[in-house]
Design a protein around this motif. Structure first.
Motif, PDB file in Angstrom:
ATOM      1  N   ASN A 151       0.841  -1.185   0.000  1.00 26.85           N
ATOM      2  CA  ASN A 151       0.000   0.000   0.000  1.00 26.85           C
ATOM      3  C   ASN A 151       0.882   1.242   0.000  1.00 26.85           C
ATOM      4  OD1 ASN A 151      -1.195  -2.168   2.058  1.00 26.85           O
ATOM      5  ND2 ASN A 151      -2.740  -1.458   0.621  1.00 26.85           N
ATOM      6  N   PHE A 152       0.890   1.968  -1.115  1.00 25.77           N
ATOM      7  CA  PHE A 152       1.820   3.071  -1.310  1.00 25.77           C
ATOM      8  C   PHE A 152       1.695   4.140  -0.234  1.00 25.77           C
ATOM      9  CE2 PHE A 152       3.058   7.158  -3.174  1.00 25.77           C
ATOM     10  CZ  PHE A 152       4.362   6.870  -3.527  1.00 25.77           C
ATOM     11  N   PHE A 153       0.498   4.666  -0.012  1.00 25.60           N
ATOM     12  CA  PHE A 153       0.364   5.774   0.934  1.00 25.60           C
ATOM     13  C   PHE A 153       0.716   5.331   2.346  1.00 25.60           C
ATOM     14  CE2 PHE A 153      -2.000   8.537   3.863  1.00 25.60           C
ATOM     15  CZ  PHE A 153      -1.412   9.746   3.522  1.00 25.60           C
ATOM     16  N   TYR A 154       0.292   4.135   2.734  1.00 26.94           N
ATOM     17  CA  TYR A 154       0.597   3.651   4.081  1.00 26.94           C
ATOM     18  C   TYR A 154       2.109   3.462   4.239  1.00 26.94           C
ATOM     19  CZ  TYR A 154      -0.271   1.346   8.521  1.00 26.94           C
ATOM     20  OH  TYR A 154      -0.302   1.028   9.849  1.00 26.94           O
ATOM     21  N   ALA A 155       2.774   2.954   3.211  1.00 28.94           N
ATOM     22  CA  ALA A 155       4.230   2.828   3.250  1.00 28.94           C
ATOM     23  C   ALA A 155       4.874   4.209   3.353  1.00 28.94           C
ATOM     24  CB  ALA A 155       4.737   2.095   2.011  1.00 28.94           C
ATOM     25  N   PHE A 156       4.304   5.182   2.663  1.00 27.95           N
ATOM     26  CA  PHE A 156       4.798   6.555   2.722  1.00 27.95           C
ATOM     27  C   PHE A 156       4.636   7.116   4.137  1.00 27.95           C
ATOM     28  CE2 PHE A 156       4.426  11.161   1.906  1.00 27.95           C
ATOM     29  CZ  PHE A 156       5.623  11.362   1.231  1.00 27.95           C
ATOM     30  N   VAL A 157       3.502   6.845   4.774  1.00 29.10           N
ATOM     31  CA  VAL A 157       3.277   7.285   6.168  1.00 29.10           C
ATOM     32  C   VAL A 157       4.307   6.638   7.089  1.00 29.10           C
ATOM     33  CG1 VAL A 157       1.674   7.129   8.123  1.00 29.10           C
ATOM     34  CG2 VAL A 157       0.818   7.808   5.870  1.00 29.10           C
ATOM     35  N   LEU A 158       4.527   5.331   6.936  1.00 28.15           N
ATOM     36  CA  LEU A 158       5.505   4.635   7.776  1.00 28.15           C
ATOM     37  C   LEU A 158       6.923   5.137   7.512  1.00 28.15           C
ATOM     38  CD1 LEU A 158       4.149   0.978   7.703  1.00 28.15           C
ATOM     39  CD2 LEU A 158       3.773   2.757   9.425  1.00 28.15           C
ATOM     40  N   TRP A 159       7.220   5.463   6.244  1.00 23.55           N
ATOM     41  CA  TRP A 159       8.517   6.049   5.929  1.00 23.55           C
ATOM     42  C   TRP A 159       8.671   7.380   6.663  1.00 23.55           C
ATOM     43  CZ3 TRP A 159       9.540  10.736   3.506  1.00 23.55           C
ATOM     44  CH2 TRP A 159      10.887  10.970   3.203  1.00 23.55           C
ATOM     45  N   GLY A 160       7.615   8.196   6.666  1.00 18.87           N
ATOM     46  CA  GLY A 160       7.656   9.481   7.377  1.00 18.87           C
ATOM     47  C   GLY A 160       7.879   9.307   8.867  1.00 18.87           C
ATOM     48  N   ILE A 161       7.223   8.308   9.453  1.00 20.97           N
ATOM     49  CA  ILE A 161       7.404   8.016  10.879  1.00 20.97           C
ATOM     50  C   ILE A 161       8.853   7.627  11.143  1.00 20.97           C
ATOM     51  CG2 ILE A 161       6.826   6.322  12.674  1.00 20.97           C
ATOM     52  CD1 ILE A 161       3.938   6.364  11.474  1.00 20.97           C
ATOM     53  N   SER A 162       9.399   6.773  10.300  1.00 22.53           N
ATOM     54  CA  SER A 162      10.784   6.322  10.448  1.00 22.53           C
ATOM     55  C   SER A 162      11.765   7.474  10.212  1.00 22.53           C
ATOM     56  CB  SER A 162      11.058   5.178   9.478  1.00 22.53           C
ATOM     57  OG  SER A 162      12.359   4.707   9.626  1.00 22.53           O
ATOM     58  N   TYR A 163      11.464   8.314   9.225  1.00 20.41           N
ATOM     59  CA  TYR A 163      12.324   9.457   8.913  1.00 20.41           C
ATOM     60  C   TYR A 163      12.437  10.404  10.104  1.00 20.41           C
ATOM     61  CZ  TYR A 163      14.236  13.481   6.449  1.00 20.41           C
ATOM     62  OH  TYR A 163      15.035  14.529   6.052  1.00 20.41           O
ATOM     63  N   LEU A 164      11.354  10.525  10.862  1.00 23.04           N
ATOM     64  CA  LEU A 164      11.353  11.377  12.052  1.00 23.04           C
ATOM     65  C   LEU A 164      12.070  10.719  13.235  1.00 23.04           C
ATOM     66  CD1 LEU A 164       7.702  12.756  11.883  1.00 23.04           C
ATOM     67  CD2 LEU A 164       9.821  13.991  11.352  1.00 23.04           C
TER      68      LEU A 164
END
Length: 194
Positions: free
Chosen positions: A22-35
């Motif tokens: 799931n692209f958007f959910y992966a993007f959200v998790l990437w953002g969480i990890s990036y922070l």
């Protein structure tokens, strides 16, 4: 983990396969990890927030429909306390986020259809377009849910008040967001669809 190291959303560096479901959910998790936050904890926060928001929005809509807070609470509680449904609230999947976005889209579609708008028409059309794009990017099969309601909205717009501003507000956000997805996936994987 590989996206943070510059390899994109892949299962391992150098591969050209989709490294997500799931692209958007992966993007959200990437953002969480990036922070620098914990992905499991961040995922639970996103999912529980979406789950609770869906619950309270459902009560609000049901209360308006049934004119009874207790009936609305009963129906919402019946649905949201079912184990098969509520287990996804902390299951680490996109299901709660998907439900929240789907509810928001259908509320916006209904508001447009009955000529009640949030703030104004442009804002409502823009919001629907944005929520629709994020919903589709969360789960591509959402297109199935949205196909006929989208035709209804386009027909309503055509019959009632087709202006350039309204049309752009309805089409531009989703075109830009989904266009970004297509450009990214074509560049990263060489195809649009996983």
């Amino acid at each position: 983990k590989w996206a943070l190291r510059g390899h994109g959303l892949v299962w391992f560096p150098g591969s050209s396969e989709f490294g997500y479901t799931n692209f958007f959910y992966a993007f959200v998790l990437w953002g969480i990890s990036y922070l620098g936050l914990s992905i499991p904890l961040g995922s639970d926060v996103v999912n529980l927030t979406a789950f609770l928001a869906s619950f309270f929005i459902s009560i609000f809509v049901l209360k308006k429909t049934t004119k009874s807070f207790f009936i609305a609470l009963f129906f919402a509680a019946t649905i949201f306390t079912q184990f098969t449904f509520s287990s996804y609230a902390t299951g680490g999947l996109e299901t709660s986020l998907h439900l929240f976005l789907l509810i928001c889209c259908f509320i916006l579609i209904y508001k447009i259809f009955i000529n009640e708008y949030f703030f104004n028409k442009i804002f409502t059309y823009f919001s629907l377009s944005t929520f629709t794009a994020v919903l589709v990017l969360t789960r591509l099969d959402s297109v199935i849910y949205l196909f006929f309601p989208s035709l209804l909205i386009l027909w309503t717009l055509y019959k009632k008040d087709l202006t350039v501003k309204n049309f752009l507000a309805l089409c531009m956000p989703s075109s830009i967001l989904i266009g970004f997805y297509f450009v990214y996936t074509l560049r990263q994987y060489g195809t649009f669809i996983p």
